[in-house]
Design an enzyme around this catalytic site. Sequence first.
Site, mmCIF file in Angstrom:
data_model
loop_
_atom_site.group_PDB
_atom_site.id
_atom_site.type_symbol
_atom_site.label_atom_id
_atom_site.label_comp_id
_atom_site.label_asym_id
_atom_site.label_seq_id
_atom_site.Cartn_x
_atom_site.Cartn_y
_atom_site.Cartn_z
ATOM 1 N N ASN A 1 60.823 15.004 23.499
ATOM 2 C CA ASN A 1 62.073 15.228 22.764
ATOM 3 C C ASN A 1 63.237 15.156 23.747
ATOM 4 O O ASN A 1 63.167 15.738 24.839
ATOM 5 C CB ASN A 1 62.043 16.601 22.094
ATOM 6 C CG ASN A 1 60.948 16.708 21.049
ATOM 7 O OD1 ASN A 1 60.689 15.754 20.317
ATOM 8 N ND2 ASN A 1 60.300 17.854 20.984
ATOM 9 N N GLY B 1 65.763 16.949 19.188
ATOM 10 C CA GLY B 1 65.048 18.206 18.954
ATOM 11 C C GLY B 1 64.606 18.910 20.223
ATOM 12 O O GLY B 1 63.707 19.748 20.191
ATOM 13 N N ASP C 1 51.180 24.995 25.829
ATOM 14 C CA ASP C 1 52.382 25.385 25.097
ATOM 15 C C ASP C 1 52.155 26.769 24.481
ATOM 16 O O ASP C 1 51.094 27.070 23.958
ATOM 17 C CB ASP C 1 52.691 24.356 23.990
ATOM 18 C CG ASP C 1 54.103 24.503 23.462
ATOM 19 O OD1 ASP C 1 54.926 23.606 23.707
ATOM 20 O OD2 ASP C 1 54.395 25.524 22.791
ATOM 21 N N ILE C 2 53.201 27.594 24.530
ATOM 22 C CA ILE C 2 53.083 28.971 24.042
ATOM 23 C C ILE C 2 52.974 29.025 22.514
ATOM 24 O O ILE C 2 52.415 29.980 21.969
ATOM 25 C CB ILE C 2 54.263 29.818 24.584
ATOM 26 C CG1 ILE C 2 53.904 31.289 24.686
ATOM 27 C CG2 ILE C 2 55.531 29.606 23.788
ATOM 28 C CD1 ILE C 2 54.876 32.102 25.521
ATOM 29 N N HIS D 1 59.824 17.339 29.740
ATOM 30 C CA HIS D 1 58.415 17.662 29.503
ATOM 31 C C HIS D 1 57.826 16.717 28.480
ATOM 32 O O HIS D 1 58.499 16.320 27.538
ATOM 33 C CB HIS D 1 58.231 19.116 29.044
ATOM 34 C CG HIS D 1 59.083 19.509 27.878
ATOM 35 N ND1 HIS D 1 60.419 19.842 28.024
ATOM 36 C CD2 HIS D 1 58.820 19.607 26.558
ATOM 37 C CE1 HIS D 1 60.915 20.140 26.841
ATOM 38 N NE2 HIS D 1 59.979 19.997 25.929
HETATM 39 P P1 5GP Z 1 61.023 20.934 23.164
HETATM 40 O O1 5GP Z 1 61.468 21.254 21.774
HETATM 41 O O2 5GP Z 1 62.071 21.251 24.189
HETATM 42 O O3 5GP Z 1 60.462 19.555 23.275
HETATM 43 O O4 5GP Z 1 59.758 21.849 23.408
HETATM 44 C C1 5GP Z 1 59.753 23.006 24.174
HETATM 45 C C2 5GP Z 1 58.364 23.589 24.069
HETATM 46 O O5 5GP Z 1 58.245 24.617 25.029
HETATM 47 C C3 5GP Z 1 58.057 24.218 22.700
HETATM 48 O O6 5GP Z 1 56.915 23.590 22.135
HETATM 49 C C4 5GP Z 1 57.794 25.689 23.023
HETATM 50 O O7 5GP Z 1 56.757 26.263 22.264
HETATM 51 C C5 5GP Z 1 57.447 25.652 24.505
HETATM 52 N N1 5GP Z 1 57.814 26.866 25.215
HETATM 53 C C6 5GP Z 1 59.003 27.522 25.140
HETATM 54 N N2 5GP Z 1 58.989 28.594 25.948
HETATM 55 C C7 5GP Z 1 57.773 28.608 26.560
HETATM 56 C C8 5GP Z 1 57.173 29.489 27.520
HETATM 57 O O8 5GP Z 1 57.752 30.474 27.995
HETATM 58 N N3 5GP Z 1 55.899 29.188 27.912
HETATM 59 C C9 5GP Z 1 55.220 28.110 27.419
HETATM 60 N N4 5GP Z 1 53.981 27.924 27.864
HETATM 61 N N5 5GP Z 1 55.768 27.265 26.511
HETATM 62 C C10 5GP Z 1 57.021 27.514 26.089
#
Ligand code: 5GP
Length: 115
Positions: free
Chosen positions: A89, A95, A33-34, A102
Amino acid sequence: MSHDPNCLFCKIVAGQIPSRKVYEDDQLLAFHDIHPWAPVHVLIIPKLHIASMAELEDTHAGLMGQMAVLAPRLMRELGVTNGFRTVINTGQDGGQEVYHLHMHVMGGPRPWAKG
Ligand code: 5GP
Ligand code: ZN
């Protein structure tokens, strides 16, 4: 749609956006995760574009099982020895920010930034 050209994680699957990959096979990809909440924070995704858990169908049961089985294996390989947290999520109230299914898998010594 198996690939959505506007989807961030489909672009990562296609190699159009770089990621720090930790695992790849025919069906799944896992990468760091970034913005990690924990010392180790990876995302496991199906290569197939499924927007969220709300869109799961019976035919995806095997894929979800593979994601679940991969989580402990990756944690072991990344040196996580004291337990880990898995989060999926779903939708606005869940959220979810990225609409490609994922599983967050987080581990490592606490305290963590979130969770
Ligand atoms: P969600 O809130 O949809 O469950 O989580 C999305 C996740 O994707 C977040 O934890 C966010 O930091 C991660 N994320 C968003 N954009 C990128 C990206 O470009 N690269 C990576 N590696 N993670 C990302
Ligand atoms: Zn996608």
